[in-house]
Design a protein around this motif. Sequence first.
Motif, PDB file in Angstrom:
ATOM      1  N   CYS A 220      -6.995   0.335  -6.699  1.00 48.27           N
ATOM      2  CA  CYS A 220      -5.904   1.031  -5.996  1.00 48.27           C
ATOM      3  C   CYS A 220      -5.312   2.063  -6.930  1.00 48.27           C
ATOM      4  O   CYS A 220      -4.669   1.718  -7.912  1.00 48.27           O
ATOM      5  CB  CYS A 220      -4.832   0.026  -5.578  1.00 48.27           C
ATOM      6  N   ARG A 221      -5.500   3.331  -6.616  1.00 51.57           N
ATOM      7  CA  ARG A 221      -4.985   4.353  -7.538  1.00 51.57           C
ATOM      8  C   ARG A 221      -3.484   4.551  -7.342  1.00 51.57           C
ATOM      9  O   ARG A 221      -2.826   5.179  -8.159  1.00 51.57           O
ATOM     10  CB  ARG A 221      -5.744   5.660  -7.396  1.00 51.57           C
ATOM     11  N   CYS A 222      -2.925   4.038  -6.242  1.00 53.68           N
ATOM     12  CA  CYS A 222      -1.472   4.086  -6.066  1.00 53.68           C
ATOM     13  C   CYS A 222      -0.810   2.928  -6.798  1.00 53.68           C
ATOM     14  O   CYS A 222       0.408   2.797  -6.768  1.00 53.68           O
ATOM     15  CB  CYS A 222      -1.112   4.040  -4.583  1.00 53.68           C
TER      16      CYS A 222
ATOM     17  N   PHE B  63       0.847  -1.194   0.000  1.00 56.90           N
ATOM     18  CA  PHE B  63       0.000   0.000   0.000  1.00 56.90           C
ATOM     19  C   PHE B  63       0.879   1.239   0.000  1.00 56.90           C
ATOM     20  O   PHE B  63       2.049   1.186   0.364  1.00 56.90           O
ATOM     21  CB  PHE B  63      -0.930   0.020   1.216  1.00 56.90           C
ATOM     22  N   GLN B  64       0.282   2.337  -0.436  1.00 59.60           N
ATOM     23  CA  GLN B  64       0.990   3.619  -0.344  1.00 59.60           C
ATOM     24  C   GLN B  64       0.151   4.586   0.475  1.00 59.60           C
ATOM     25  O   GLN B  64       0.379   4.782   1.657  1.00 59.60           O
ATOM     26  CB  GLN B  64       1.308   4.150  -1.737  1.00 59.60           C
ATOM     27  N   CYS B  65      -0.903   5.169  -0.140  1.00 62.39           N
ATOM     28  CA  CYS B  65      -1.718   6.119   0.632  1.00 62.39           C
ATOM     29  C   CYS B  65      -2.527   5.391   1.705  1.00 62.39           C
ATOM     30  O   CYS B  65      -2.882   5.979   2.721  1.00 62.39           O
ATOM     31  CB  CYS B  65      -2.624   6.932  -0.288  1.00 62.39           C
ATOM     32  N   GLY B  66      -2.850   4.143   1.480  1.00 61.08           N
ATOM     33  CA  GLY B  66      -3.564   3.344   2.476  1.00 61.08           C
ATOM     34  C   GLY B  66      -5.083   3.418   2.410  1.00 61.08           C
ATOM     35  O   GLY B  66      -5.768   2.738   3.174  1.00 61.08           O
ATOM     36  N   TYR B  67      -5.595   4.217   1.488  1.00 55.68           N
ATOM     37  CA  TYR B  67      -7.056   4.414   1.478  1.00 55.68           C
ATOM     38  C   TYR B  67      -7.815   3.174   0.992  1.00 55.68           C
ATOM     39  O   TYR B  67      -8.882   2.867   1.507  1.00 55.68           O
ATOM     40  CB  TYR B  67      -7.413   5.630   0.603  1.00 55.68           C
ATOM     41  N   CYS B  68      -7.234   2.466   0.055  1.00 57.66           N
ATOM     42  CA  CYS B  68      -7.911   1.261  -0.447  1.00 57.66           C
ATOM     43  C   CYS B  68      -7.605   0.053   0.429  1.00 57.66           C
ATOM     44  O   CYS B  68      -8.227  -0.998   0.273  1.00 57.66           O
ATOM     45  CB  CYS B  68      -7.468   0.961  -1.882  1.00 57.66           C
ATOM     46  N   THR B  69      -6.619   0.198   1.324  1.00 58.62           N
ATOM     47  CA  THR B  69      -6.034  -0.958   2.015  1.00 58.62           C
ATOM     48  C   THR B  69      -7.000  -1.755   2.891  1.00 58.62           C
ATOM     49  O   THR B  69      -6.992  -2.997   2.825  1.00 58.62           O
ATOM     50  CB  THR B  69      -4.798  -0.492   2.821  1.00 58.62           C
TER      51      THR B  69
END
Length: 178
Positions: free
Chosen positions: A156-158, A119-125
């Motif tokens: 996941c947009r990241c 994950f990066q931003c974590g919003y979809c995580t």
Amino acid sequence: MADKGAPISVTQPSTLETRGPGSVNVALDINGVSRVLNLEPRVSLLDALREQMALTGSKKGCDQGTCGACTVWVDGRRVLSCLTLAISCEGREVTTIEGLAEGDELHPMQRAFLEHDAFQCGYCTPGQIMSAVALLKEGHAGTDGEIAEWMSGNICRCAAYPHIRSAIREMRDRKTGQ
Ligand code: FES
Ligand code: FES
């Protein structure tokens, strides 16, 4: 003109109780804790979780069933909580990302996501992890292609997809002892 037949009756069976449209008490079991919430029947499970129970781990990326950020389990099956009415979950077990760890001990899939940098931003995580654990139980992690297909409801947009797949692969192989 063709005979269209008798109109279909839309009368509700008398055993069905009509509730709403105002607020009603709704008994929910969330992460093993029983709660009675007072909410309008139109309220989605996602909004009930986030706004009434302060369980903000489940995210709202679209509110129309296309991103998967709101994925939770109802009776162990992954569902989109933005398209699920909270009132329809009475008598069912709801599990959210907050219910996955055992106390301070992360769920192995949560740890695998950390270790694989999934994950990066974590919003979809949270949605990805709820989906990933269910995916293994469903037996849909045989190949990378299968994982991609059965995780395709979680956007996941990241673009962490390759790392998400390797976290899932590790969990699959650990499970099968490979
Ligand atoms: S918020 Fe539910 S699918 Fe996007
Ligand atoms: S980690 Fe940012 S959207 Fe998936």
